[in-house]
Design an enzyme around this catalytic site. Sequence first.
Site, PDB file in Angstrom:
ATOM      1  N   ILE A 104      44.133  16.698-108.080  1.00  0.00           N
ATOM      2  CA  ILE A 104      44.659  15.415-108.724  1.00  0.00           C
ATOM      3  C   ILE A 104      45.184  15.830-110.038  1.00  0.00           C
ATOM      4  CG2 ILE A 104      44.319  13.067-109.441  1.00  0.00           C
ATOM      5  CD1 ILE A 104      42.063  13.275-106.719  1.00  0.00           C
ATOM      6  N   ASP A 105      44.243  16.853-110.809  1.00  0.00           N
ATOM      7  CA  ASP A 105      44.561  17.001-111.973  1.00  0.00           C
ATOM      8  C   ASP A 105      46.005  17.562-112.324  1.00  0.00           C
ATOM      9  OD1 ASP A 105      43.722  16.582-114.729  1.00  0.00           O
ATOM     10  OD2 ASP A 105      42.398  18.224-114.758  1.00  0.00           O
TER      11      ASP A 105
END
Length: 666
Positions: free
Chosen positions: A383-384
Amino acid sequence: MVAQPKRTPVDQAADQAVRRSQGYFRRTQHPEGYWWGELESNSTMEAEYLMLCYFTGRHDPERWRKVCNYILSKQRTDGSWGQYYEAPGDLSTSVECYFALKLAGHSPDSEPLRKAREFILSKGGMPKVRIFTKIWLALFGQWDWKGTPKMPPEMIFLPSWAPFNIYEFASWARATMVPMLVILTRQPYCPVPESANIDELYPSGRDGTDYTLPKPTGGFGWAKGLYWSDKLVGLYQKLPVHPLRGRAEQKIIRWVLKHQEADGSWAGIQPPWVYSLIALHTMGYGSEHEAVKKGFQGFETFALENEDKCNVQACISPVWDTCIAQLALVESGVAPDDPMVQSSARWLMDKQVFAGGDWQVRAKTVRPGGWSFEFDNQIYPDIDDASIVVMALDQVRLPEAEESRRADSILRGVEWMAGMQSKNGGWAAFDKDNNKKYLTKIPFSDFGEMLDPPSVDVTAHLLEMYGRLGYTREDAEVARGFEYVISEQEEDGSWFGRWGVNYVYGAGAVLPALEAIGEDMSQPYVRRAVDWVVAHQNEDGGWGESCGSYVDPTLRGVGPSTASQTAWALLGLVAAKEHESEATQRGLAYLAETQDADGSWDEPYFTGAGFPGYGGGERLTEFPDIGETSYQGFDMPAGFMINYHLYRNYWPLLALGRYLQAISGR
């Protein structure tokens, strides 16, 4: 004509540093469009590679020589090996290196091994090492299997709603545990010559050693309950008949084979990779099996090798390196249609993940669309990474024929990230709502993190992404993420850094996010954060923070200045409209003065975090005392720290670029 503001010597130095840095990235871009720097961790990577090769019968004297040379190059003057730069020596890491060197033929009478042995015995020797080290040594008869945890293969049958099912564990822990179910039950043994035995590391001799698992301290709770459950599982393992055992092992191997990536790795990281190969070997999969061949070939991609040394990286970060580098280049003034950033944007779009993965167990209705960390990792998108990729793609301009693809890529990525938001409003790295804390109490979990809960730094990157795309606090995802970030602020004004060291990273992520979503940067809570950053500036004008801040709260924001951490502090100050302040000016001067002639910076310190070693991944409100379960000193035996070799270069470029934007009014 509008008069341009007068440029100060610091402004001119910042501008020159930007141009040198841009030149560095222009020279170092790979032909395919990406950037990729070394991911340095600790010497267990090389030691375990040697042990894996020995266990599976792969003897390559020349490769072993180079790996041993690399291990020896990292030995400290006291004979130890550590978890991060200038850390105190770590017992478990030192034992693994000592055994690997003996396994490769190094004499115990040599100076490096003599000094290592003295260090190891001074720390209590073999009985004091972590569980994973004991498992490695049990494979070679150097530790008794009865001194390892009990986890039956039948765990693989637990449905996704059941406690202790594999999908309740963090992605990296899950991919490690599944093959470990076979290893801990089959308890394979690879004999070694007498010369490789490490009986000398037992202070009381092998016969006088207590092999039972350490009993948790404190009153009765999850830790004590699971400690006794481990003993009950041990009794179950001794039963003569296990009717589901064969089916369980078959399901485990199918799971392992299905989860191998195209590059030969598992989950793109070392622990599940090596344990999967050991499990396959234990189950009779030979060197000619396609999965085994791919697995060992993959180490060639991850290894950094020259004529004398070979470094086996724990992971590789080309997508992460490329998206931050691209963002920094455009924000520092490189034209959005420059061929350099167009090339990297195309490469990033090619790496978007449209396949399903384990994350779908908790997000069944969400369409794929994220990005992973590595060249090939379809099952575990990050996600990052996805948030920074989207920010980078948003600022690039491609030829008209490719613009629709770029827009679709951003839209699909944002859709996926929205579906991965956890119930508390934050975002984790790989999963949503991965926060069952009782899992951290099993005897197996004395290293790293077993869970992947939301973190402030990842959530802040998502909020910054949303703000730059035009979303506001009126949008539901942004509002929930904002409330989570505010709730996590420390009393002193800082924020915890889960994936970067540490509170400097947290503040450097949150303040730009707040600015991006339109927050009033004069709010009292924002000014407390700014005051904290300013108060922790070093005399040389830079900022630094030791990895030790994860175990000692007095070290928050304290440490020798580094380029990456100075950049994070500056990103926060510029976002808070402090670009003309004395602190900002001194920080800029520090970056300009410490830059090398080729446009790069030197940085031996580890400023990335893989595992703080808390088990649950979240910041601790109370730290265990010496002697208590989960206590860590500055050696951080349960932690995993990282030196990303490009952090020192693209974060400063991004900070300098945003400063120049601020003073020009852009």
